[in-house]
Enzyme design. Sequence first.
Site, short mmCIF file in Angstrom:
data_model
loop_
_atom_site.label_atom_id
_atom_site.label_comp_id
_atom_site.label_asym_id
_atom_site.label_seq_id
_atom_site.Cartn_x
_atom_site.Cartn_y
_atom_site.Cartn_z
N LEU A 58 31.69 42.48 54.11
CA LEU A 58 32.79 42.15 53.21
C LEU A 58 32.34 41.05 52.26
O LEU A 58 32.69 39.87 52.40
CB LEU A 58 34.02 41.71 54.00
CG LEU A 58 34.55 42.71 55.04
CD1 LEU A 58 35.80 42.16 55.71
CD2 LEU A 58 34.85 44.05 54.38
N ALA A 59 31.53 41.42 51.28
CA ALA A 59 30.92 40.45 50.37
C ALA A 59 30.64 41.15 49.04
O ALA A 59 29.55 41.70 48.84
CB ALA A 59 29.63 39.88 50.96
N GLU A 60 31.63 41.14 48.15
CA GLU A 60 31.51 41.89 46.91
C GLU A 60 30.35 41.40 46.04
O GLU A 60 29.65 42.21 45.41
CB GLU A 60 32.82 41.82 46.13
CG GLU A 60 33.95 42.65 46.73
CD GLU A 60 34.63 41.95 47.92
OE1 GLU A 60 35.40 42.61 48.64
OE2 GLU A 60 34.37 40.74 48.11
N GLN A 82 36.84 47.70 47.07
CA GLN A 82 37.89 48.33 47.86
C GLN A 82 39.25 48.31 47.15
O GLN A 82 40.01 49.28 47.22
CB GLN A 82 37.99 47.62 49.21
CG GLN A 82 38.73 48.41 50.26
CD GLN A 82 38.57 47.78 51.63
OE1 GLN A 82 39.19 46.75 51.92
NE2 GLN A 82 37.75 48.39 52.48
N PHE A 83 39.56 47.23 46.46
CA PHE A 83 40.75 47.13 45.61
C PHE A 83 40.38 46.38 44.34
O PHE A 83 39.42 45.59 44.32
CB PHE A 83 41.89 46.40 46.33
CG PHE A 83 42.60 47.22 47.36
CD1 PHE A 83 43.68 48.01 47.01
CD2 PHE A 83 42.18 47.21 48.68
CE1 PHE A 83 44.34 48.78 47.96
CE2 PHE A 83 42.83 47.97 49.64
CZ PHE A 83 43.91 48.76 49.28
N PHE A 86 39.81 42.69 44.42
CA PHE A 86 38.67 42.23 45.21
C PHE A 86 37.38 42.15 44.39
O PHE A 86 36.35 41.74 44.91
CB PHE A 86 38.43 43.17 46.40
CG PHE A 86 39.53 43.18 47.42
CD1 PHE A 86 40.67 42.39 47.29
CD2 PHE A 86 39.45 43.99 48.54
CE1 PHE A 86 41.69 42.41 48.22
CE2 PHE A 86 40.46 44.01 49.49
CZ PHE A 86 41.58 43.22 49.33
N TYR A 88 36.81 40.22 41.91
CA TYR A 88 36.56 38.90 41.32
C TYR A 88 35.42 38.13 41.98
O TYR A 88 34.67 37.43 41.27
CB TYR A 88 37.85 38.08 41.31
CG TYR A 88 38.96 38.74 40.52
CD1 TYR A 88 38.75 39.18 39.23
CD2 TYR A 88 40.21 38.97 41.09
CE1 TYR A 88 39.76 39.83 38.52
CE2 TYR A 88 41.21 39.61 40.39
CZ TYR A 88 40.99 40.03 39.10
OH TYR A 88 41.98 40.67 38.40
N HIS A 129 46.09 43.43 45.41
CA HIS A 129 45.84 44.85 45.61
C HIS A 129 46.38 45.71 44.47
O HIS A 129 46.36 46.94 44.58
CB HIS A 129 46.46 45.33 46.93
CG HIS A 129 45.78 44.80 48.16
ND1 HIS A 129 45.81 43.48 48.51
CD2 HIS A 129 45.06 45.44 49.12
CE1 HIS A 129 45.15 43.32 49.65
NE2 HIS A 129 44.67 44.49 50.03
#
Length: 325
Positions: A58-60, A82-83, A86, A88, A129
Amino acid sequence: MSTLTIAKGINNGLRRSMERDDKVILMGEDIGKLGGVFRVTDGLQKDFGEDRVIDTPLAESGIIGTAVGLALRGYRPVCEMQFDGFVYPAFDQIVSQVAKMRARSLGAVKLPIVIRIPVGGGIGAVEHHSESNEAYFAHTAGLRVVACANPEDAYWMIQQAIETDDPVVFYEPKRRYWDKGEVDEDGAPKLGLYDARVAREGEHVTLATYGPMVRVALEAAQAAAEEGKSIEVVDLRSLSPLDMDTLAASVEKTGRLVVTHEASTFLGMGAEVAAEITQRCFYHLEAPVLRVGGYNLPYPPSKLEEEFLPDLDRVLDGVDRALAY
């Protein structure tokens, strides 16, 4: 012809691209075993393996940074945020590295990265979201930004984006994922990736939009037709670059333009469209270009989102105001 949802159209398009080129790999949070929170990548890891459909941490920022390295080594990574809200944490990577790498190398380096972003509201989600952040990326030179609105475009545009040597931000209207339509999977795309589409012919006013609002615009055109008003609906499809030739031809015919999108109208895509059309079609316009969009405030709690999102009545009000001049 196949009857597909938008989600399945993207899934089948990804599958076709992965079959065609073994350098195409998918990366994202929960996209493998789970198939993504919207199940858009369902079944792909099972068929192509964990080396090509990668469940990431979980690390964009890490997802995009890794994609840059892979692209430099000849791969064509497709990254899922994922959304929308997210993306940013990865913003710095996208605007500072992804968008500039090709220009920095004077064209010697290609960066064929696709960044998939489920966009918009209407699903009753919690904070972060339901963002509509397309103007950030359309404003960033070096990025291509496109938005699909129906299953046929979903199927073909994702393949076209993957084949592009420039980085592409690919917006998917999350509240429309389950809309169905006919797709000729064995045919050929009817339009280029950056071409706008006249979704409905009309005579009195042009209604331009993209992504999740295309369906609302078509419903508005149908409702207006019952009152004798003829609306031409133009699905922009590409936000950077904009196909102004198709839109200008429509406005020259109708003499009026209303632009609608879920994002705030302040410095939104509608502002650029309005400025361009005013400049190009000044002597054809019978009314000022009007915008209908979200309000200039943070996206509200889900119980208030129906008040925030432009709906059929607000779009028709914009059309009526344009016709009143």
